[in-house]
Design an enzyme around this catalytic site. Structure first.
Site, short mmCIF file in Angstrom:
data_model
loop_
_atom_site.label_atom_id
_atom_site.label_comp_id
_atom_site.label_asym_id
_atom_site.label_seq_id
_atom_site.Cartn_x
_atom_site.Cartn_y
_atom_site.Cartn_z
N PHE A 16 0.86 -1.19 0.00
CA PHE A 16 0.00 0.00 0.00
C PHE A 16 0.89 1.23 0.00
CE2 PHE A 16 -2.45 3.56 1.36
CZ PHE A 16 -3.64 3.39 0.66
N ASP A 71 9.54 2.88 1.76
CA ASP A 71 8.35 3.67 2.08
C ASP A 71 8.11 3.53 3.59
OD1 ASP A 71 5.87 4.72 2.62
OD2 ASP A 71 4.89 3.87 0.85
N LYS A 115 2.85 11.17 6.91
CA LYS A 115 2.05 10.99 8.14
C LYS A 115 2.59 11.76 9.34
CE LYS A 115 0.01 6.57 6.76
NZ LYS A 115 -1.35 6.93 6.38
#
Ligand SMILES: Cc1ncc(COP(=O)(O)O)c(C=O)c1O
Length: 404
Positions: free
Chosen positions: A145, A230, A259
């Site tokens: 993801f 990531d 984030k």
């Protein structure tokens, strides 16, 4: 007798009425938050064990981050990158030093940072490695993801994320996560990068087999391929280290961050890499109006300062051990398996008992917010400021939910 009127049902109905249904939220309407706790519009309090999918690593409204934001709101909030502002260099330098890299490129959302990494890797492939035009390949993992843009969903293996959004961007090769032989077999002279999450978050907090990430690093070195980590969900203290990839002693060529970099206040993302990689970009080739804006940089610089103390990483490791011990104790009592590192856990609930969604609904009724993924898995990722008492309380609520 007075009747109490609850505001939650009306607020939920309004949200449903006026928005696209691209989410299926739990029926909780948050009005306020502080630290690891949120309060809904009816005054009910919940422990936040999702923490904005790790965007709230420092808790809701961390005083230092709020102060940095307030101070910047009173000075200047946006310039665009047409001009330089006085918060830019300090943030970029701090982040570059935290990552041990020469350069940083700030963006806003995680998906934008991933897109940035893809563009940089492709250009590096053509201009530095010498791959023929239009032939660059990037190896990615199944069940990845990395975000929701059309290019990123092009290499998703989740039908829900991908179906109906084609035509898809070519140039990606998918291999099973954790399978080093598959990565080796997928490398060709046109491979420019391997892009992976050091721990797969959305897939259910999947930790790769020991040695996998180190093996990928070695393959990338031998074949002149960039290793891109990531760390948008796994990084910035979540697993007990600044970056999850550190658990294997591995340094990637490019970090992709997001984030928690925005401190739960503003969207801030970035890629960090050395000059030989990020240096390929020239003016006009990439950018974003809001990327690296003064407010984002002021908050981001404070995030970097918090991480530089090491305090949050230490808390995550220490309290994470407590969380995992508590969860392991539930195996056989409604829990089938537990994975993760630090204050991050994927918990497989016995599907005979209930779905992950049902478990999260029942947890919410007991004042704990978590999120399900893929059927019977729930994800636990409390803010790193959570206390031991809060952890024990949440574990007790989970045990009670499983006991029915
Ligand atoms: C590993 C990873 N990469 C990228 C993203 C996308 O980030 P954003 O939602 O900010 O675009 C996410 C979001 O969950 C993520 O977990």
């Amino acid at each position: 007798m007075t009747t109490v009127e609850f505001r939650t049902p009306g607020a939920l109905a309004d949200a449903e009425r006026w928005t696209a249904h691209n989410y299926h939220p739990l029926p909780v309407v948050v009005a306020e938050a502080e630290g690891a706790w949120v309060t809904d519009v009816d005054g009910r309090r919940y422990l936040d064990f999702l923490a904005g999918y790790s965007a709230l690593n420092f808790g809701h409204r961390h005083p230092g981050l709020i102060a940095a934001a307030h101070a910047q709101l009173d000075r200047v909030t946006l310039t665009s990158r047409a001009f330089v502002h006085d918060q830019f260099a300090a943030f970029c330098r701090g982040l570059a030093e935290l990552c041990g890299k020469d350069l940083v490129l700030p963006m806003n959302t995680g998906a934008e940072a991933v897109e940035t990494a893809i563009k940089v890797a492709r250009k590096w492939g053509y201009r530095v490695k010498g791959v023929a035009d239009e032939r660059a390949e990037i190896i990615v993992a199944a069940n990845n993801f990395h975000g929701r843009t059309t290019t990123i969903v092009s290499f998703s293996t989740d039908p829900e994320a991908r179906a109906d959004f084609g035509p898809y961007t070519p140039g990606f090769v998918v291999v099973p996560y954790g399978d080093l032989d598959a990565v080796r077999a997928a490398i060709t002279p046109n491979t420019v990068a391997v892009l992976m999450e050091p721990i797969q978050g959305e897939a259910g907090v999947l930790v790769p087999p020991a040695g996998f990430l180190a093996g990928v690093r070695e393959l990338c070195d031998t074949n002149n391929v960039l290793m891109i980590a990531d760390e948008i969900q796994s990084g910035l203290g979540r697993t007990g280290k600044t970056f999850a990839i550190e658990h294997e002693g591995v340094v990637p060529d490019m970090y992709v961050l997001g984030k928690a970099l925005g401190g739960g206040i503003v969207p801030v993302s970035a890629v960090a890499a050395n000059q030989d990689v990020l240096g390929v970009l020239r003016p006009g080739e990439h950018g974003s109006t809001f990327g690296g804006n003064p407010l984002a940089c002021a908050v981001g610089a404070e995030v970097v300062r918090l991480l530089a103390t090491g305090e949050f990483q230490e808390r995550s490791a220490r309290l994470g051990a407590r969380l995992h011990a508590g969860l392991e104790a539930l195996i056989g009592r409604g829990v089938v398996a537990v994975r993760g590192r630090g204050l991050w856990a994927g918990v497989d609930i016995d599907p005979v008992l209930m779905t992950g969604r049902q478990a999260c609904e029942r947890l919410a009724e007991r004042g704990v917010l978590a999120k399900d993924t893929h059927g019977s898995t729930i994800r636990l990722a409390p803010p790193l400021v959570v206390t031991e008492e809060d952890l024990d309380h949440a574990l007790a609520q989970l045990a009670a939910v499983l006991e029915g």
